[in-house]
Design a protein around this motif. Structure first.
Motif, mmCIF file in Angstrom:
data_model
loop_
_atom_site.group_PDB
_atom_site.id
_atom_site.type_symbol
_atom_site.label_atom_id
_atom_site.label_comp_id
_atom_site.label_asym_id
_atom_site.label_seq_id
_atom_site.Cartn_x
_atom_site.Cartn_y
_atom_site.Cartn_z
ATOM 1 N N GLY A 125 0.827 -1.208 0.000
ATOM 2 C CA GLY A 125 0.000 0.000 0.000
ATOM 3 C C GLY A 125 0.853 1.247 0.000
ATOM 4 N N ARG A 126 0.378 2.297 0.668
ATOM 5 C CA ARG A 126 1.071 3.588 0.663
ATOM 6 C C ARG A 126 1.670 3.919 2.023
ATOM 7 N NH1 ARG A 126 -2.464 8.093 -0.154
ATOM 8 N NH2 ARG A 126 -4.037 6.845 0.889
ATOM 9 N N ALA A 127 2.816 4.599 1.990
ATOM 10 C CA ALA A 127 3.437 5.184 3.182
ATOM 11 C C ALA A 127 3.485 6.688 2.926
ATOM 12 C CB ALA A 127 4.842 4.637 3.383
ATOM 13 N N CYS A 128 2.861 7.466 3.817
ATOM 14 C CA CYS A 128 2.722 8.909 3.579
ATOM 15 C C CYS A 128 3.295 9.727 4.734
ATOM 16 C CB CYS A 128 1.247 9.283 3.420
ATOM 17 S SG CYS A 128 0.428 8.479 2.030
ATOM 18 N N ALA A 129 3.842 10.878 4.397
ATOM 19 C CA ALA A 129 4.260 11.883 5.375
ATOM 20 C C ALA A 129 3.419 13.125 5.108
ATOM 21 C CB ALA A 129 5.745 12.204 5.223
ATOM 22 N N THR A 130 2.809 13.663 6.169
ATOM 23 C CA THR A 130 1.930 14.826 6.036
ATOM 24 C C THR A 130 2.447 15.931 6.943
ATOM 25 O OG1 THR A 130 0.070 13.323 5.679
ATOM 26 C CG2 THR A 130 -0.462 15.626 6.133
ATOM 27 N N LEU A 131 2.608 17.119 6.378
ATOM 28 C CA LEU A 131 3.129 18.276 7.102
ATOM 29 C C LEU A 131 1.988 19.205 7.523
ATOM 30 C CD1 LEU A 131 5.482 20.145 8.021
ATOM 31 C CD2 LEU A 131 5.453 21.077 5.689
ATOM 32 N N TYR A 132 2.027 19.589 8.810
ATOM 33 C CA TYR A 132 1.072 20.543 9.363
ATOM 34 C C TYR A 132 1.841 21.698 9.987
ATOM 35 C CZ TYR A 132 -2.257 16.670 9.083
ATOM 36 O OH TYR A 132 -3.038 15.648 8.645
ATOM 37 N N SER A 133 1.234 22.882 9.956
ATOM 38 C CA SER A 133 1.782 24.052 10.637
ATOM 39 C C SER A 133 0.628 24.778 11.310
ATOM 40 C CB SER A 133 2.475 24.975 9.643
ATOM 41 O OG SER A 133 2.908 26.162 10.276
ATOM 42 N N SER A 134 0.735 24.964 12.635
ATOM 43 C CA SER A 134 -0.329 25.596 13.419
ATOM 44 C C SER A 134 -1.674 24.926 13.146
ATOM 45 C CB SER A 134 -0.396 27.092 13.118
ATOM 46 O OG SER A 134 0.819 27.710 13.492
ATOM 47 N N ALA A 135 -1.686 23.593 13.103
ATOM 48 C CA ALA A 135 -2.878 22.764 12.897
ATOM 49 C C ALA A 135 -3.500 22.936 11.511
ATOM 50 C CB ALA A 135 -3.909 22.997 13.991
ATOM 51 N N ILE A 136 -2.749 23.447 10.553
ATOM 52 C CA ILE A 136 -3.224 23.603 9.180
ATOM 53 C C ILE A 136 -2.435 22.661 8.285
ATOM 54 C CG2 ILE A 136 -3.429 25.187 7.220
ATOM 55 C CD1 ILE A 136 -3.682 27.446 9.293
ATOM 56 N N TYR A 137 -3.154 21.855 7.491
ATOM 57 C CA TYR A 137 -2.520 20.952 6.528
ATOM 58 C C TYR A 137 -1.778 21.774 5.478
ATOM 59 C CZ TYR A 137 -2.319 17.990 2.364
ATOM 60 O OH TYR A 137 -1.903 17.319 1.244
ATOM 61 N N LEU A 138 -0.506 21.423 5.247
ATOM 62 C CA LEU A 138 0.266 22.109 4.200
ATOM 63 C C LEU A 138 0.471 21.229 2.975
ATOM 64 C CD1 LEU A 138 2.996 24.057 6.212
ATOM 65 C CD2 LEU A 138 0.841 24.904 5.255
ATOM 66 N N THR A 139 0.983 20.015 3.161
ATOM 67 C CA THR A 139 1.239 19.142 2.019
ATOM 68 C C THR A 139 1.425 17.708 2.485
ATOM 69 O OG1 THR A 139 2.550 18.894 -0.009
ATOM 70 C CG2 THR A 139 3.763 19.431 1.999
ATOM 71 N N ARG A 140 1.366 16.778 1.538
ATOM 72 C CA ARG A 140 1.550 15.346 1.805
ATOM 73 C C ARG A 140 2.341 14.734 0.661
ATOM 74 N NH1 ARG A 140 -3.182 11.091 3.150
ATOM 75 N NH2 ARG A 140 -2.476 11.527 5.241
ATOM 76 N N GLN A 141 3.205 13.776 1.010
ATOM 77 C CA GLN A 141 3.971 13.038 0.009
ATOM 78 C C GLN A 141 3.878 11.559 0.355
ATOM 79 O OE1 GLN A 141 6.784 11.048 -0.640
ATOM 80 N NE2 GLN A 141 6.435 11.386 -2.801
ATOM 81 N N CYS A 142 3.550 10.721 -0.642
ATOM 82 C CA CYS A 142 3.355 9.280 -0.401
ATOM 83 C C CYS A 142 4.225 8.446 -1.335
ATOM 84 C CB CYS A 142 1.889 8.888 -0.637
ATOM 85 S SG CYS A 142 0.725 9.693 0.472
#
Length: 147
Positions: A125-142
């Protein structure tokens, strides 16, 4: 006729050799690196991303040795964290690792999770890293994991 039989036997031997070779081959290395961007900054008619998320995984087959992510930002990135999520082929999340919140501001941050050999349940399946700043989604890479 004898040459034709010999040709078929040769082909059969080659086919068996290749099948047996594949069956005994070690698991492939699972290394992948990829970038994802967020935001846009434009000046003098040129536009560039506000920042990038580099996501790297390494392991054998579908079993990971480590999962890491690095953020680089043109401006200050404050109160940020990175979550790591793992999904099976049906898109069901089977593991979630909540990232540690960094209560400061940075232009360059780094997170790494090591997985020692152990009783981890890894799936195709997928392995993803998700970046947040001040509880706001910025980007994801899988990355896609497969044996």
């Amino acid at each position: 006729m004898r040459n034709m039989t010999r040709g078929w036997l040769t082909l059969l031997a080659l086919a068996l050799t290749s099948v047996l070779g594949l069956a005994t081959a070690p698991a492939a290395a699972a290394y992948a690196a990829g970038n994802s961007t967020w935001g846009v900054v434009c000046a003098f008619g040129k536009c560039i991303p506000s920042g990038t998320l580099l996501h790297v995984i390494d392991g054998r087959g579908i079993a990971l040795s480590y999962d890491r992510a690095q953020v680089t930002s043109g401006g200050s990135l404050c109160n940020w964290w990175i979550d790591f999520d793992y999904y099976d082929i049906r898109n069901n999340r089977y593991r979630h690792i909540q990232g540690t919140a960094h209560q400061s501001c940075t232009h360059n941050g780094y997170v790494r999770i090591d997985y020692p050999a152990g009783p981890y349940r890894w799936e195709t399946g997928r392995a993803c890293a998700t970046l947040y700043s001040s509880a706001i989604y910025l980007t994801r890479q899988c990355h896609y994991l497969h044996p």
